[in-house]
Design a protein around this motif. Structure first.
Motif, short mmCIF file in Angstrom:
data_model
loop_
_atom_site.label_atom_id
_atom_site.label_comp_id
_atom_site.label_asym_id
_atom_site.label_seq_id
_atom_site.Cartn_x
_atom_site.Cartn_y
_atom_site.Cartn_z
N ASP A 233 0.84 -1.20 0.00
CA ASP A 233 0.00 0.00 0.00
C ASP A 233 0.88 1.25 0.00
OD1 ASP A 233 -2.23 1.55 0.01
OD2 ASP A 233 -2.80 1.16 2.10
N TYR A 234 1.52 1.50 -1.13
CA TYR A 234 2.46 2.60 -1.24
C TYR A 234 1.76 3.95 -1.14
CZ TYR A 234 5.70 -0.92 -3.06
OH TYR A 234 6.49 -2.02 -3.22
N VAL A 235 2.49 4.93 -0.61
CA VAL A 235 2.08 6.33 -0.60
C VAL A 235 3.07 7.10 -1.46
CG1 VAL A 235 1.68 8.39 0.77
CG2 VAL A 235 1.05 6.15 1.69
N LEU A 236 2.57 7.74 -2.52
CA LEU A 236 3.42 8.47 -3.44
C LEU A 236 2.70 9.76 -3.86
CD1 LEU A 236 4.40 5.49 -5.77
CD2 LEU A 236 5.98 6.68 -4.24
N PRO A 237 3.45 10.80 -4.22
CA PRO A 237 2.80 12.01 -4.73
C PRO A 237 2.22 11.76 -6.12
CG PRO A 237 5.19 12.21 -4.89
CD PRO A 237 4.92 10.95 -4.11
N ASP A 238 1.06 12.35 -6.37
CA ASP A 238 0.46 12.20 -7.70
C ASP A 238 0.93 13.34 -8.61
OD1 ASP A 238 -1.03 14.45 -7.03
OD2 ASP A 238 -2.95 13.42 -6.96
N HIS A 239 0.34 13.42 -9.79
CA HIS A 239 0.75 14.41 -10.77
C HIS A 239 0.43 15.84 -10.35
CE1 HIS A 239 -3.32 13.00 -11.66
NE2 HIS A 239 -3.57 14.26 -12.01
N THR A 240 -0.34 16.02 -9.27
CA THR A 240 -0.57 17.35 -8.70
C THR A 240 0.28 17.56 -7.45
OG1 THR A 240 -2.42 16.66 -7.29
CG2 THR A 240 -2.94 17.28 -9.56
N GLN A 241 1.16 16.61 -7.17
CA GLN A 241 2.09 16.64 -6.04
C GLN A 241 1.39 16.44 -4.70
OE1 GLN A 241 4.54 20.21 -6.49
NE2 GLN A 241 5.62 19.32 -8.22
N VAL A 242 0.21 15.85 -4.72
CA VAL A 242 -0.50 15.51 -3.50
C VAL A 242 -0.23 14.04 -3.16
CG1 VAL A 242 -2.78 15.20 -2.44
CG2 VAL A 242 -2.33 17.19 -3.89
N ASP B 22 10.12 12.61 -13.40
CA ASP B 22 9.87 13.75 -12.53
C ASP B 22 8.49 14.33 -12.82
OD1 ASP B 22 10.04 15.49 -14.80
OD2 ASP B 22 12.21 15.69 -14.51
N TRP B 23 8.08 15.30 -12.01
CA TRP B 23 6.73 15.86 -12.09
C TRP B 23 6.47 16.46 -13.47
CZ3 TRP B 23 5.36 21.01 -12.94
CH2 TRP B 23 4.01 21.30 -12.77
N HIS B 24 7.41 17.22 -13.99
CA HIS B 24 7.21 17.91 -15.26
C HIS B 24 7.07 16.90 -16.40
CE1 HIS B 24 8.35 20.35 -18.83
NE2 HIS B 24 7.67 21.30 -18.19
N THR B 25 7.95 15.92 -16.45
CA THR B 25 7.92 14.93 -17.52
C THR B 25 6.65 14.08 -17.45
OG1 THR B 25 10.34 14.83 -17.50
CG2 THR B 25 9.18 13.01 -18.57
N ALA B 26 6.27 13.67 -16.24
CA ALA B 26 5.06 12.86 -16.07
C ALA B 26 3.82 13.62 -16.51
CB ALA B 26 4.94 12.40 -14.63
N ASN B 27 3.75 14.91 -16.16
CA ASN B 27 2.59 15.70 -16.55
C ASN B 27 2.54 15.92 -18.06
OD1 ASN B 27 0.58 16.89 -14.48
ND2 ASN B 27 2.53 16.83 -13.39
N ASN B 28 3.71 16.13 -18.66
CA ASN B 28 3.74 16.27 -20.11
C ASN B 28 3.20 15.02 -20.80
OD1 ASN B 28 4.70 18.87 -20.28
ND2 ASN B 28 6.83 18.31 -20.60
N MET B 29 3.65 13.87 -20.32
CA MET B 29 3.20 12.61 -20.93
C MET B 29 1.70 12.42 -20.71
SD MET B 29 4.63 8.75 -20.35
CE MET B 29 3.93 7.35 -21.18
N ARG B 30 1.24 12.69 -19.50
CA ARG B 30 -0.17 12.53 -19.19
C ARG B 30 -1.04 13.43 -20.07
NH1 ARG B 30 -3.90 14.66 -15.47
NH2 ARG B 30 -5.33 13.09 -14.63
#
Length: 212
Positions: free
Chosen positions: A13-22, A76-84
């Motif tokens: 049950d991992y906890v990780l930041p999402d694409h909004t950094q939450v 990273d956040w920027h790359t993941a959001n670009n892909m999404r």
């Protein structure tokens, strides 16, 4: 992959930041539904991009089938959001920049020291993060087709939903007696709550993982 990540076991049950950094906890994202988790190399990989194109097209079926889809990436956040955004994806991307999942599951792709990524995997989960199927996608053909995911989710749902066949006279009698415990989601929560969970809004989830 760790030897205990097998059908019938519980996925961590991992906890990780999402694409909004939450910060998000997998069990909160899943709620009481089936879920597909895609562990991805990242945006640089053409195999991953193509597989995600198929998943994006399939996502509308997952929504009406009450199944969540989550990607975990070392981007990273920027790359993941670009892909999404380029994919037109409306499901969460969780960020594993610190390689927490990669290391814990022992899926470092040692054949690619340049990018330090995860070996791609697709995990099909029943409720409570119970593993139904694990696909190793190091080679593209190791990844599930959408037809295979459909079959996996049919099997998983049949196993966990007691009202799978409502033509069963026993189920009909229970419904007529207003005994809805065996009917999902009527016995556990409202249909309104279920549809809200499937709506795709980031704020739908039970709460931020850092709020307990």
């Amino acid at each position: 992959m760790r030897s205990d990540i097998v059908p019938g076991a519980a996925f961590p049950d991992y906890v990780l930041p999402d694409h909004t950094q939450v910060p998000r906890r997998l069990s909160d994202l899943q709620s009481d539904q089936t879920m597909v988790i895609v562990l991805t190399r990242g945006a640089f990989c053409p195999k991953d991009r193509h597989h995600f194109q198929e998943l994006v097209r399939f996502h509308s079926q997952l929504i009406v089938g009450f199944t969540h889809l989550v990607a975990i990436t070392t981007d990273d956040w920027h790359t993941a959001n670009n892909m999404r955004q380029q994919l037109g994806a409306h499901f969460p991307f969780l960020l594993d920049e610190e390689r927490k999942v990669q290391q814990d599951l022992d899926i470092k792709e040692y054949t690619d020291p340049e990018h330090d990524v995860m070996i791609p995997h697709t995990i099909v989960l029943k409720p409570d993060l119970v593993i139904h199927k694990v696909y190793n996608g190091y080679y593209y053909w190791g990844r599930p087709s959408m037809a295979e995911l459909h079959q996996d989710l049919r099997e998983a749902t049949r196993e966990v939903r007691e009202d799978w066949d409502i033509t069963d006279p026993a189920r009909r009698a229970e419904w007529d007696r207003d005994e809805k415990d065996r009917f999902w989601p009527y016995g556990s929560k409202s249909m309104e709550r279920t549809l809200t969970e499937m709506a795709g809004a980031v704020d739908q989830y039970a709460g931020r993982a850092d709020e307990g």
